[in-house]
Motif scaffolding. Structure first.
Motif, PDB file in Angstrom:
ATOM      1  N   ASN A 181      -8.273   0.625  -2.813  1.00  0.00           N
ATOM      2  CA  ASN A 181      -7.907   1.170  -1.509  1.00  0.00           C
ATOM      3  C   ASN A 181      -7.885   0.064  -0.462  1.00  0.00           C
ATOM      4  O   ASN A 181      -8.674  -0.874  -0.515  1.00  0.00           O
ATOM      5  N   SER A 231      -3.382   2.903  -1.360  1.00  0.00           N
ATOM      6  CA  SER A 231      -3.845   2.008  -2.428  1.00  0.00           C
ATOM      7  C   SER A 231      -2.727   1.056  -2.818  1.00  0.00           C
ATOM      8  O   SER A 231      -1.541   1.363  -2.682  1.00  0.00           O
ATOM      9  N   ALA A 242      -1.091   5.094  -5.744  1.00  0.00           N
ATOM     10  CA  ALA A 242      -0.913   3.663  -5.967  1.00  0.00           C
ATOM     11  C   ALA A 242       0.315   3.425  -6.841  1.00  0.00           C
ATOM     12  O   ALA A 242       0.490   4.097  -7.858  1.00  0.00           O
ATOM     13  N   THR A 287      -1.606  -2.001  -6.026  1.00  0.00           N
ATOM     14  CA  THR A 287      -1.783  -2.358  -7.439  1.00  0.00           C
ATOM     15  C   THR A 287      -1.519  -3.844  -7.625  1.00  0.00           C
ATOM     16  O   THR A 287      -0.667  -4.414  -6.944  1.00  0.00           O
ATOM     17  N   HIS A 294       0.746   5.845  -1.422  1.00  0.00           N
ATOM     18  CA  HIS A 294      -0.017   6.936  -2.047  1.00  0.00           C
ATOM     19  C   HIS A 294       0.939   7.760  -2.886  1.00  0.00           C
ATOM     20  O   HIS A 294       1.955   8.240  -2.376  1.00  0.00           O
ATOM     21  N   THR A 324      -6.189  -0.866  -9.342  1.00  0.00           N
ATOM     22  CA  THR A 324      -5.786  -0.515  -7.973  1.00  0.00           C
ATOM     23  C   THR A 324      -7.022  -0.479  -7.095  1.00  0.00           C
ATOM     24  O   THR A 324      -8.135  -0.275  -7.576  1.00  0.00           O
ATOM     25  N   PRO A 356       0.835  -1.212   0.000  1.00  0.00           N
ATOM     26  CA  PRO A 356       0.000   0.000   0.000  1.00  0.00           C
ATOM     27  C   PRO A 356       0.868   1.260   0.000  1.00  0.00           C
ATOM     28  O   PRO A 356       1.919   1.306   0.636  1.00  0.00           O
TER      29      PRO A 356
END
Length: 197
Positions: A90, A101, A66, A103, A64, A88, A62
């Motif tokens: 959350n 997030s 993603a 991927t 930010h 992706t 995870p």
């Protein structure tokens, strides 16, 4: 840094006497949350034939924004057409109110394109980066990678069937008749032998 600090930045030089002003180039600033661990690769089969497809999945940590996933086979970037992105989503973790997030993507790579020999190994690498592609002369703001090894094995050909003699019903019945005749002759000889004694 707070996430609200993300945006466009520039500076300006201004003089009153003589009247002069000059604005610098605009630069974008993005506040990110780094990945805390490397991506996870899952391989369908750790041993595969050189004629099969290599199938694997990769999931980033995870972060930010993603992260972007890039696949490599033996240190060569894989054609995007062989990759199936799963998008992706959350996670339940937040960083200062910002949702994180991750991927996920799949790899379907034909090993026949590598012209491998049996008992060789193939290195699969999943590269997880922020941003997806660095600008010329710049590096990634965040980068993680994971490499696993797959063994290419020799698939033994199926055993060949031994030749089988096919007996026709007529041949089978004649053999049965011959066997019965031999048995009767043996019984007759044994009777004669016991009488002589």
């Amino acid at each position: 840094m707070d996430f609200s600090a993300s945006g466009s930045y520039a500076c300006e030089i201004a003089l009153e006497t003589p009247l002069y002003s000059k604005v610098s180039k605009i630069h974008e600033l993005n506040v990110i949350v780094r990945q805390k661990y490397r991506p996870k690769i899952k391989i369908k089969h750790k041993k595969v034939s050189s004629s099969e497809n290599l199938e694997a999945t990769c999931q980033s940590a995870p972060a930010h924004p993603a992260p972007h996933l890039t696949w490599f086979i033996n240190h060569m970037k894989v054609d995007e057409r062989l990759i199936e992105p799963h998008g992706t989503w959350n996670v339940h973790r937040h960083h200062h109110g910002m949702p994180l997030s991750l991927t996920n993507s799949s790899l379907h790579f034909p090993l026949s394109s590598l012209q491998l020999f049996p008992n060789q190994t193939v290195e699969i690498t999943c590269l997880s980066t922020i941003p997806s592609y660095a600008n010329l002369g710049e590096g990634f703001a965040d980068i993680q990678n994971h490499t696993v090894t797959v063994n290419v094995i020799r698939m033994e050909p199926p055993p060949t069937q031994l030749p089988v003699k096919i007996i026709s019903p007529e041949h089978n019945s004649s053999n049965r008749y011959n066997n019965q005749c031999v048995l009767i002759i043996l019984m007759y000889l044994m009777c004669c032998y016991t009488k002589m004694q």
